[in-house]
Design a protein around this motif. Structure first.
Motif, mmCIF file in Angstrom:
data_model
loop_
_atom_site.group_PDB
_atom_site.id
_atom_site.type_symbol
_atom_site.label_atom_id
_atom_site.label_comp_id
_atom_site.label_asym_id
_atom_site.label_seq_id
_atom_site.Cartn_x
_atom_site.Cartn_y
_atom_site.Cartn_z
ATOM 1 N N PRO A 3 -29.894 -19.407 -10.291
ATOM 2 C CA PRO A 3 -29.113 -20.579 -9.887
ATOM 3 C C PRO A 3 -27.604 -20.448 -10.157
ATOM 4 C CG PRO A 3 -30.143 -21.002 -11.987
ATOM 5 C CD PRO A 3 -30.603 -19.635 -11.545
ATOM 6 N N PHE A 4 -27.099 -19.226 -10.140
ATOM 7 C CA PHE A 4 -25.686 -18.989 -10.401
ATOM 8 C C PHE A 4 -25.131 -18.068 -9.321
ATOM 9 C CE2 PHE A 4 -27.921 -18.987 -14.537
ATOM 10 C CZ PHE A 4 -27.415 -20.169 -15.062
ATOM 11 N N THR A 5 -23.860 -18.233 -9.006
ATOM 12 C CA THR A 5 -23.208 -17.281 -8.121
ATOM 13 C C THR A 5 -22.832 -16.046 -8.936
ATOM 14 O OG1 THR A 5 -20.961 -18.076 -8.537
ATOM 15 C CG2 THR A 5 -22.205 -19.177 -6.764
ATOM 16 N N ASP A 6 -22.538 -14.967 -8.237
ATOM 17 C CA ASP A 6 -22.107 -13.757 -8.929
ATOM 18 C C ASP A 6 -20.855 -14.033 -9.763
ATOM 19 O OD1 ASP A 6 -24.208 -12.340 -7.798
ATOM 20 O OD2 ASP A 6 -22.996 -11.602 -6.128
ATOM 21 N N ASP A 7 -19.924 -14.790 -9.202
ATOM 22 C CA ASP A 7 -18.687 -15.109 -9.931
ATOM 23 C C ASP A 7 -18.966 -15.922 -11.194
ATOM 24 O OD1 ASP A 7 -17.085 -13.758 -8.113
ATOM 25 O OD2 ASP A 7 -16.659 -15.554 -6.922
ATOM 26 N N LEU A 9 -21.579 -15.720 -13.008
ATOM 27 C CA LEU A 9 -22.281 -14.876 -13.977
ATOM 28 C C LEU A 9 -21.364 -13.926 -14.739
ATOM 29 C CD1 LEU A 9 -25.500 -13.917 -12.001
ATOM 30 C CD2 LEU A 9 -25.405 -15.163 -14.154
ATOM 31 N N VAL A 10 -20.227 -13.587 -14.174
ATOM 32 C CA VAL A 10 -19.383 -12.547 -14.762
ATOM 33 C C VAL A 10 -19.040 -12.831 -16.221
ATOM 34 C CG1 VAL A 10 -17.117 -11.414 -14.656
ATOM 35 C CG2 VAL A 10 -18.461 -11.709 -12.583
ATOM 36 N N LYS A 11 -18.499 -13.977 -16.538
ATOM 37 C CA LYS A 11 -18.059 -14.268 -17.909
ATOM 38 C C LYS A 11 -19.233 -14.299 -18.895
ATOM 39 C CE LYS A 11 -14.367 -15.014 -20.292
ATOM 40 N NZ LYS A 11 -13.517 -13.865 -20.590
ATOM 41 N N PRO A 12 -20.334 -15.025 -18.587
ATOM 42 C CA PRO A 12 -21.470 -14.998 -19.511
ATOM 43 C C PRO A 12 -22.045 -13.589 -19.704
ATOM 44 C CG PRO A 12 -21.744 -16.790 -17.941
ATOM 45 C CD PRO A 12 -20.565 -15.984 -17.501
ATOM 46 N N VAL A 13 -22.101 -12.806 -18.634
ATOM 47 C CA VAL A 13 -22.599 -11.430 -18.743
ATOM 48 C C VAL A 13 -21.689 -10.621 -19.660
ATOM 49 C CG1 VAL A 13 -22.857 -9.260 -17.463
ATOM 50 C CG2 VAL A 13 -23.897 -11.359 -16.590
ATOM 51 N N GLN A 14 -20.387 -10.741 -19.476
ATOM 52 C CA GLN A 14 -19.445 -10.008 -20.330
ATOM 53 C C GLN A 14 -19.599 -10.414 -21.800
ATOM 54 O OE1 GLN A 14 -15.799 -10.944 -18.177
ATOM 55 N NE2 GLN A 14 -15.718 -8.842 -17.382
ATOM 56 N N ASN A 15 -19.851 -11.687 -22.056
ATOM 57 C CA ASN A 15 -20.043 -12.145 -23.433
ATOM 58 C C ASN A 15 -21.292 -11.541 -24.064
ATOM 59 O OD1 ASN A 15 -17.713 -13.707 -23.444
ATOM 60 N ND2 ASN A 15 -18.777 -15.544 -22.778
ATOM 61 N N VAL A 16 -22.388 -11.484 -23.304
ATOM 62 C CA VAL A 16 -23.623 -10.885 -23.821
ATOM 63 C C VAL A 16 -23.421 -9.393 -24.032
ATOM 64 C CG1 VAL A 16 -26.048 -10.384 -23.339
ATOM 65 C CG2 VAL A 16 -25.134 -12.653 -22.862
ATOM 66 N N LEU A 17 -22.762 -8.732 -23.085
ATOM 67 C CA LEU A 17 -22.521 -7.293 -23.231
ATOM 68 C C LEU A 17 -21.677 -7.002 -24.469
ATOM 69 C CD1 LEU A 17 -21.842 -6.231 -19.531
ATOM 70 C CD2 LEU A 17 -23.963 -5.996 -20.853
ATOM 71 N N LYS A 18 -20.718 -7.869 -24.733
ATOM 72 C CA LYS A 18 -19.888 -7.707 -25.928
ATOM 73 C C LYS A 18 -20.747 -7.806 -27.195
ATOM 74 C CE LYS A 18 -16.084 -9.977 -25.779
ATOM 75 N NZ LYS A 18 -15.058 -11.034 -25.883
ATOM 76 N N VAL A 36 -21.203 -7.612 -10.915
ATOM 77 C CA VAL A 36 -22.443 -8.361 -10.670
ATOM 78 C C VAL A 36 -22.568 -8.571 -9.167
ATOM 79 C CG1 VAL A 36 -23.678 -10.527 -11.046
ATOM 80 C CG2 VAL A 36 -22.227 -9.613 -12.852
ATOM 81 N N LYS A 37 -23.760 -8.319 -8.653
ATOM 82 C CA LYS A 37 -24.014 -8.548 -7.234
ATOM 83 C C LYS A 37 -25.465 -8.952 -7.066
ATOM 84 C CE LYS A 37 -22.673 -7.920 -2.836
ATOM 85 N NZ LYS A 37 -21.389 -7.954 -2.226
ATOM 86 N N ASN A 38 -25.699 -10.131 -6.535
ATOM 87 C CA ASN A 38 -27.046 -10.640 -6.263
ATOM 88 C C ASN A 38 -27.957 -10.612 -7.489
ATOM 89 O OD1 ASN A 38 -26.356 -11.032 -3.534
ATOM 90 N ND2 ASN A 38 -26.844 -8.905 -3.080
ATOM 91 N N GLY A 39 -27.417 -11.011 -8.629
ATOM 92 C CA GLY A 39 -28.219 -11.073 -9.855
ATOM 93 C C GLY A 39 -28.464 -9.738 -10.519
ATOM 94 N N LYS A 40 -27.829 -8.699 -10.027
ATOM 95 C CA LYS A 40 -27.927 -7.380 -10.652
ATOM 96 C C LYS A 40 -26.616 -7.069 -11.347
ATOM 97 C CE LYS A 40 -31.308 -5.466 -7.505
ATOM 98 N NZ LYS A 40 -31.651 -4.397 -6.570
ATOM 99 N N ILE A 41 -26.738 -6.608 -12.581
ATOM 100 C CA ILE A 41 -25.571 -6.261 -13.372
ATOM 101 C C ILE A 41 -25.448 -4.748 -13.345
ATOM 102 C CG2 ILE A 41 -24.584 -6.236 -15.684
ATOM 103 C CD1 ILE A 41 -26.942 -8.972 -14.672
ATOM 104 N N TYR A 42 -24.303 -4.267 -12.897
ATOM 105 C CA TYR A 42 -24.071 -2.831 -12.768
ATOM 106 C C TYR A 42 -23.225 -2.352 -13.949
ATOM 107 C CZ TYR A 42 -26.013 -3.391 -8.151
ATOM 108 O OH TYR A 42 -26.870 -3.664 -7.118
ATOM 109 N N LEU A 43 -23.753 -1.336 -14.632
ATOM 110 C CA LEU A 43 -23.109 -0.764 -15.811
ATOM 111 C C LEU A 43 -23.075 0.746 -15.693
ATOM 112 C CD1 LEU A 43 -25.177 -2.546 -18.612
ATOM 113 C CD2 LEU A 43 -22.972 -3.271 -17.713
ATOM 114 N N THR A 44 -22.188 1.351 -16.461
ATOM 115 C CA THR A 44 -22.206 2.791 -16.651
ATOM 116 C C THR A 44 -22.310 3.033 -18.143
ATOM 117 O OG1 THR A 44 -20.892 3.241 -14.682
ATOM 118 C CG2 THR A 44 -20.894 4.941 -16.396
#
Length: 91
Positions: A3-7, A9-18, A36-44
């Motif tokens: 229920p979130f747009t990719d935009d 999700l970016v900040k919450p995802v970055q907080n969890v990754l931190k 983030v694209k379509n609920g997929k988080i891309y990392l290296t």
């Protein structure tokens, strides 16, 4: 359905990754957030994590699990190998 747009999700995802980054750094590794694209988080995965036999486990049961618990259970993590050309807008 997430229920979130990719935009959104970016900040919450970055907080969890931190919050999970210290786990990787203790073993000499790290990660780069690619987007983030379509609920997929891309990392290296970087440092010692790149090429490590346990990197798949780290992605699914470390990073992805934290994202699912903290944000939404349908999120998925995708590892983009270092030096691989990647453009999130072309996905």
């Amino acid at each position: 359905m997430i229920p979130f747009t990719d935009d959104e999700l970016v900040k919450p995802v970055q907080n969890v990754l931190k919050s999970v980054l210290p786990m990787l750094e203790r073993d000499g590794g790290g990660m780069d957030f690619r987007g983030v694209k379509n609920g997929k988080i891309y990392l290296t995965l970087t440092g010692a994590c790149h090429g490590c036999a346990a990197s798949g486990t780290t992605l699914k049961y470390g990073i992805e699990r934290a994202l699912k618990l903290e944000i939404h259970p349908e999120l998925e993590v995708v590892n983009i190998p270092p030096n691989q050309e990647f453009d999130i807008d072309k996905l």
